[in-house]
Design an enzyme around this catalytic site. Structure first.
Site, PDB file in Angstrom:
ATOM      1  N   ASP A 113       8.151 -24.157 -35.121  1.00 34.19           N
ATOM      2  CA  ASP A 113       7.715 -23.593 -33.888  1.00 34.19           C
ATOM      3  C   ASP A 113       8.322 -22.531 -33.330  1.00 34.19           C
ATOM      4  O   ASP A 113       8.313 -22.165 -32.056  1.00 34.19           O
ATOM      5  CB  ASP A 113       7.378 -24.648 -32.788  1.00 34.19           C
ATOM      6  CG  ASP A 113       6.208 -25.718 -32.957  1.00 34.19           C
ATOM      7  OD1 ASP A 113       5.106 -25.224 -33.562  1.00 34.19           O
ATOM      8  OD2 ASP A 113       6.457 -26.867 -32.834  1.00 34.19           O
ATOM      9  N   ASP A 173      -0.877 -25.238 -37.191  1.00 28.98           N
ATOM     10  CA  ASP A 173      -0.398 -24.543 -36.265  1.00 28.98           C
ATOM     11  C   ASP A 173       0.411 -23.324 -36.782  1.00 28.98           C
ATOM     12  O   ASP A 173       0.445 -22.327 -35.960  1.00 28.98           O
ATOM     13  CB  ASP A 173       0.526 -25.579 -35.513  1.00 28.98           C
ATOM     14  CG  ASP A 173      -0.098 -26.614 -35.092  1.00 28.98           C
ATOM     15  OD1 ASP A 173      -0.822 -27.369 -35.883  1.00 28.98           O
ATOM     16  OD2 ASP A 173      -0.158 -27.290 -33.977  1.00 28.98           O
ATOM     17  N   ARG A 245      -8.030 -28.492 -31.596  1.00 29.99           N
ATOM     18  CA  ARG A 245      -7.392 -27.286 -31.557  1.00 29.99           C
ATOM     19  C   ARG A 245      -6.469 -26.743 -32.729  1.00 29.99           C
ATOM     20  O   ARG A 245      -6.216 -25.623 -32.884  1.00 29.99           O
ATOM     21  CB  ARG A 245      -5.796 -27.892 -30.816  1.00 29.99           C
ATOM     22  CG  ARG A 245      -4.581 -26.734 -30.328  1.00 29.99           C
ATOM     23  CD  ARG A 245      -4.038 -27.295 -29.142  1.00 29.99           C
ATOM     24  NE  ARG A 245      -3.269 -27.911 -29.268  1.00 29.99           N
ATOM     25  CZ  ARG A 245      -2.909 -29.204 -28.763  1.00 29.99           C
ATOM     26  NH1 ARG A 245      -3.871 -29.766 -28.122  1.00 29.99           N
ATOM     27  NH2 ARG A 245      -1.920 -29.916 -28.922  1.00 29.99           N
ATOM     28  N   TRP A 249      -6.535 -23.044 -34.220  1.00 31.22           N
ATOM     29  CA  TRP A 249      -5.486 -22.356 -34.659  1.00 31.22           C
ATOM     30  C   TRP A 249      -5.896 -21.458 -35.732  1.00 31.22           C
ATOM     31  O   TRP A 249      -5.377 -20.672 -36.100  1.00 31.22           O
ATOM     32  CB  TRP A 249      -4.210 -23.364 -35.131  1.00 31.22           C
ATOM     33  CG  TRP A 249      -3.576 -23.957 -33.926  1.00 31.22           C
ATOM     34  CD1 TRP A 249      -3.012 -25.250 -33.642  1.00 31.22           C
ATOM     35  CD2 TRP A 249      -2.943 -23.488 -32.750  1.00 31.22           C
ATOM     36  NE1 TRP A 249      -2.302 -25.620 -32.650  1.00 31.22           N
ATOM     37  CE2 TRP A 249      -2.359 -24.436 -31.859  1.00 31.22           C
ATOM     38  CE3 TRP A 249      -2.821 -22.043 -32.349  1.00 31.22           C
ATOM     39  CZ2 TRP A 249      -1.640 -24.212 -30.710  1.00 31.22           C
ATOM     40  CZ3 TRP A 249      -2.214 -21.863 -31.029  1.00 31.22           C
ATOM     41  CH2 TRP A 249      -1.719 -22.705 -30.344  1.00 31.22           C
ATOM     42  N   SER A 363      -1.482 -34.732 -26.445  1.00 33.66           N
ATOM     43  CA  SER A 363      -1.277 -35.825 -27.633  1.00 33.66           C
ATOM     44  C   SER A 363      -2.160 -36.842 -27.520  1.00 33.66           C
ATOM     45  O   SER A 363      -1.592 -37.924 -26.742  1.00 33.66           O
ATOM     46  CB  SER A 363       0.167 -35.883 -28.017  1.00 33.66           C
ATOM     47  OG  SER A 363      -0.133 -36.980 -29.211  1.00 33.66           O
TER      48      SER A 363
END
Length: 396
Positions: A113, A173, A245, A249, A363
């Site tokens: 990330d 992601d 989500r 992405w 989550s």
């Protein structure tokens, strides 16, 4: 090469075409609400950061250790660009110095990330004002990210001990995170950054995206051979469902990457992924947290997924051929989604530490941030608004 995926026909396009397009005045009013909230939050967080998700729609305060902290700083840069208030710029720059210190000390950075952390914070400042420390932090983050590249399989490993079978996977992601590497290539001319980003993109496009253009959240490879193994979820409802989500992405990561690769097979991949997302939106155009759910399911929405998708569609409309049959539908769809977020999901309580965008999910399996605000939702909501308001030089 990118594999062929199913491109569903957009169902009932009139549900988007009948929604009035947003006016600049409406968008400006929505931005002003976000700015009002951020002004309160500046005094609330000072030089600290919000947690990934809210509790009762208010963010607790934390140090710069999470994977999400860059989104807060990104909000501040967006707010500064819109308002020209030095208060936003000053705290954002102090955040950037914190990110430089974090990468120098390698604090909680053993994951993929790095892009979410360093793009909307440090890369953003460099693009806005050419700050040298922001550039230094961004390039060091890119170097940290490529440490996770796995030659066998050609991908950036998401989490866990490098090379271990139980962790040998990518996640969708990361299509946003590899933008950090394209920036490093542009700044340094070092081909390795481009090659790793390109390799990861194709590994993702051909594996984490299913043939029907839905997506797995994560995809495993065999660490011995590098061969594709299996797709599983971590945040979605099940291994064979489609986490909203994650799909968004894809909607955003594909056009961002197309800017660099100029591979026109990205168009069909984008259309497949985006049409799949649009065809599973409920009546109010804001997705549930997994796309297997729809109206009447008694499940939570994930407003952040919709905000991300709006940004992605807006970006790809710059590149799709004018003759594309769905181009006008995409334009109306992104307006309909953003209008719904403005009218039904924007927070107007203006509490110190409050979220800008309600009804997100962090989550579901962990019970974290379910029907709460989350900081990436706030960021992408404001980015979408800024995109609609002005000709914006994007951070990604």
């Amino acid at each position: 090469m990118i594999k062929k995926v199913t491109i569903e026909k957009i169902k009932s396009p009139e549900r988007f075409l009948e929604v009035p397009l947003l006016t600049k005045e409406e968008v400006g009013q929505a931005i002003d609400k976000v700015i009002r909230q951020l002004e309160l939050n500046l005094d609330y967080f000072k030089e600290d950061f919000p947690t990934p998700a809210t509790f009762d729609n208010v963010y607790p305060i934390m140090d710069n250790t999470e994977w999400t902290n860059g989104f807060w700083t990104g909000e501040l840069w967006l707010a500064y660009e819109y308002s020209q208030q030095d208060a936003f710029k000053n705290i954002a720059h102090k955040n950037v110095l914190s990110f430089l210190d974090r990468v120098n000390k390698r604090v909680e950075l053993d994951h993929h990330d790095l892009g979410f952390l360093y793009t909307p914070s440090c890369m953003a400042e460099y693009k806005i004002n050419g700050d040298g420390e922001a550039r230094e932090a961004t390039l060091k983050a890119a170097d940290k990210l490529i440490e996770r590249y796995q030659e066998k399989g050609g991908f950036i490993q998401a989490w866990g001990d490098l090379g271990k079978k139980e962790h040998y996977r990518l996640i969708i992601d990361c299509l946003l995170n590899i933008q950090l590497l394209f920036f490093a290539y542009q700044e340094t001319g070092d081909q390795k950054y481009y090659d790793i980003a390109e390799s990861h993109f194709y590994a993702s496009a051909n594996n984490v995206i299913r043939d029907d253009a839905s997506s797995f959240h994560t995809f495993y490879f065999d660490p011995e051979t590098g061969q594709p193994f299996k797709g599983v979820t971590r945040q979605g409802y099940s291994d064979d469902s489609c986490w909203a989500r994650g799909q968004s992405w894809g909607v955003y990561g594909i056009p961002l990457t197309y800017r660099h690769l100029k591979d026109e097979s990205c168009f069909d991949l984008f259309k497949g992924v985006t049409n799949y997302f649009l065809n599973r939106l409920p009546k109010d155009h804001v997705s549930y947290w997994d796309l297997i759910f729809n109206d009447g399911s008694d499940q939570s929405r994930d407003s952040s997924a919709t905000a991300i998708a709006v940004c992605g569609i807006h970006e790809m409309l710059k590149h799709l051929p004018e003759v594309d049959a769905d181009k006008d539908i995409y334009k109306h769809a992104m307006h309909a989604m953003l209008r719904s977020l403005i009218e039904h999901y924007a927070n107007d309580q203006f509490t110190p530490g409050g979220t800008s965008l309600l009804h997100g999910v962090y989550s579901w399996h962990s019970g974290k941030g379910v029907d709460e605000g989350n900081i990436w939702g706030d960021y992408y909501y404001l980015e979408a608004l800024i995109r609609f308001y002005k000709d914006w030089n994007l951070y990604w």
